[in-house]
Design a protein around this motif. Sequence first.
Motif, PDB file in Angstrom:
ATOM      1  N   GLU A 123     -34.674  80.251  44.689  1.00  0.00           N
ATOM      2  CA  GLU A 123     -33.970  79.258  44.361  1.00  0.00           C
ATOM      3  C   GLU A 123     -34.443  78.084  44.007  1.00  0.00           C
ATOM      4  N   ASP A 124     -33.913  77.329  43.007  1.00  0.00           N
ATOM      5  CA  ASP A 124     -34.467  75.812  42.709  1.00  0.00           C
ATOM      6  C   ASP A 124     -36.030  76.175  42.428  1.00  0.00           C
ATOM      7  N   ILE A 125     -36.358  77.106  41.618  1.00  0.00           N
ATOM      8  CA  ILE A 125     -37.662  77.117  40.960  1.00  0.00           C
ATOM      9  C   ILE A 125     -37.950  75.947  39.960  1.00  0.00           C
ATOM     10  N   ARG A 126     -39.130  75.249  40.315  1.00  0.00           N
ATOM     11  CA  ARG A 126     -39.366  74.160  39.476  1.00  0.00           C
ATOM     12  C   ARG A 126     -40.770  74.376  39.124  1.00  0.00           C
ATOM     13  N   LEU A 127     -41.259  74.643  37.699  1.00  0.00           N
ATOM     14  CA  LEU A 127     -42.552  74.749  37.130  1.00  0.00           C
ATOM     15  C   LEU A 127     -42.945  73.752  36.459  1.00  0.00           C
ATOM     16  N   THR A 128     -44.258  73.258  36.614  1.00  0.00           N
ATOM     17  CA  THR A 128     -44.955  72.432  35.698  1.00  0.00           C
ATOM     18  C   THR A 128     -46.049  73.031  34.807  1.00  0.00           C
ATOM     19  N   ALA A 184     -40.347  75.990  45.025  1.00  0.00           N
ATOM     20  CA  ALA A 184     -39.031  76.746  45.206  1.00  0.00           C
ATOM     21  C   ALA A 184     -38.881  76.819  46.631  1.00  0.00           C
ATOM     22  N   ASN A 185     -37.716  77.484  47.126  1.00  0.00           N
ATOM     23  CA  ASN A 185     -37.295  77.597  48.419  1.00  0.00           C
ATOM     24  C   ASN A 185     -38.454  78.586  49.115  1.00  0.00           C
ATOM     25  N   HIS A 186     -38.974  79.326  48.509  1.00  0.00           N
ATOM     26  CA  HIS A 186     -40.211  80.264  49.025  1.00  0.00           C
ATOM     27  C   HIS A 186     -41.477  79.915  48.017  1.00  0.00           C
ATOM     28  N   THR A 187     -41.957  78.743  48.226  1.00  0.00           N
ATOM     29  CA  THR A 187     -43.127  78.302  47.406  1.00  0.00           C
ATOM     30  C   THR A 187     -44.175  79.154  47.646  1.00  0.00           C
ATOM     31  N   LEU A 237     -47.217  84.390  41.057  1.00  0.00           N
ATOM     32  CA  LEU A 237     -47.698  83.637  39.867  1.00  0.00           C
ATOM     33  C   LEU A 237     -49.415  83.774  39.942  1.00  0.00           C
ATOM     34  N   ASP A 238     -49.979  84.299  40.798  1.00  0.00           N
ATOM     35  CA  ASP A 238     -51.411  84.551  40.855  1.00  0.00           C
ATOM     36  C   ASP A 238     -51.888  85.943  40.812  1.00  0.00           C
ATOM     37  N   THR A 239     -50.706  86.694  40.569  1.00  0.00           N
ATOM     38  CA  THR A 239     -51.058  88.216  40.193  1.00  0.00           C
ATOM     39  C   THR A 239     -52.237  88.603  39.322  1.00  0.00           C
ATOM     40  N   ASP A 240     -52.282  87.614  38.256  1.00  0.00           N
ATOM     41  CA  ASP A 240     -53.092  88.013  37.351  1.00  0.00           C
ATOM     42  C   ASP A 240     -53.081  86.767  36.354  1.00  0.00           C
TER      43      ASP A 240
END
Length: 370
Positions: free
Chosen positions: A243-248, A259-262, A269-272
Motif C-alpha cells: 500500500e501507499d507505493i511511492r516511486l521517484t 511503501a508499507n513494506h519498503t 525492484l532489485d530482482t534484476d
Amino acid sequence: MRDERLGRIADNLISYSLDVQAGEHIMIMVVDEGELLAAELVKKLYAKGAYPHLRFIRPKVQREWMKGLSEGQLVQMFQWEQEMWYGIHGYIGIHGETNDSEMKDVPEEKNRLYAQHFHAIAQHVDNRIKGIRINYPTAALAQKAKMPTEEFEDFYYKVCSLDYRKMSVACEPLYQLMDQTENVRIVGPGTELSFSIKGIGTRVAAGKRNMPDGEVYTSPVKDSINGIISYNVASQYKGTTFEDIRLTFREGKIVEAKANHTARLNEILDTDEGARYIGEFAIAFNPAILHPMGDTLFDEKIAGSFHLTPGQAYIQADNGNRSTIHWDLVNIQRPEYGGGEIWFDDVLIRRDGLFVHPALLGLNPQQLLL
C-alpha cells in the motif's frame, strides 16, 4: 455461476478473444478452481474442430514443488516445456484462486530461479501466440471484492460480457492520439511525472488478451521518466500486499521506493536491472469496474485509472526494457480518489478520470455503456 452464463463466456473467449480456427491446438490452464468453465471450453473447442489440451495447477502442491526447485531440474523441465509451448496455437488461462497468499513463503531465490529459466517461454506466450487470461468467480475473489458470492458472480458476468467489439472501435481515437504523442505529463496528489513515448508504438487491449479488459497501452522511452508517482491502489505481489507505493524516477530509473513494506518492495525492484525501469504505461477505462478489489486483472482496468509498470516491456510496444518481473501498479484519478490529470504534448486529455479531449469522449463510461 449458472451454466448458461458459463457457456456465453466460453463462446466469447473462443469466438471473439481467440478467434479459434479448426485444427488449432489450444491449451487450457486451470489454476485452483475453474473446472466448470474449462469443461464448457473443451466442448466448444471440439465443436469448432480445434484440439483442446488441459493442465491443472494446484497452488498447495505448487508451493511445495517451488520450495524445492533446483537448477538441474529446471534445465530439463525447460526443454520439455519449450517444445510443447512452441507448438501450441493459443491458450486460455483460468485463475480461480482460493488463497492468494498460498505461495507467500516460497523463498524469493526460488521465484527468481523459476522466472529466469522460464522467461523465454513466458515471452513467447505473451507475445507470439494468441491467448487470454480470465479469473474464475471463487468465494475468495468475492471476499476480496467485499461482495457476497452471488453478487460477485453477477458483477463478474457483467464485466466479462461487455460489448468488447464496440469497445475496440471506441479505442481507436485514443490509439491514434497516443501513437502520435511525444511527451506525457501526469499530475495528481503526490504525483508529478513526465516522460516520452515517441516512437514506441501503441496497442489496444479490448478483450483479446485479458477478460475483463479495457486499456490502451504503450511504454515510456526507457530513460525519459523523471519525477514522482504515488499509487493509490494496493497491490498484492507474491503473497504480500503493498500500500501507499511511492516511486521517484531519475532518467528512467527508480532511485527511491517507499511503501508499507519498503524493504520487501526494494527487494523486488532489485530482482534484476530492468526491474527499476518501466515497461508499460496504460490508460484504462472499463466502465463496469469502478473500485479496486485487490486483483490486478480487474484493478488495472478501472475506469479513470492508469498504470505504470516496473519491469518487462511487451514486444508489441517495446522500449527495450527486459526483466523477469512485470508489476502493474495502478493509480485512480477519479475525484473520490483524489483526482488528477493526463496531458499529451501539453494538451489536457483526461481530468479527474473523465476524458475531456473531444476525440476521446466516446471512452467515457456513459458512452461505453450505451
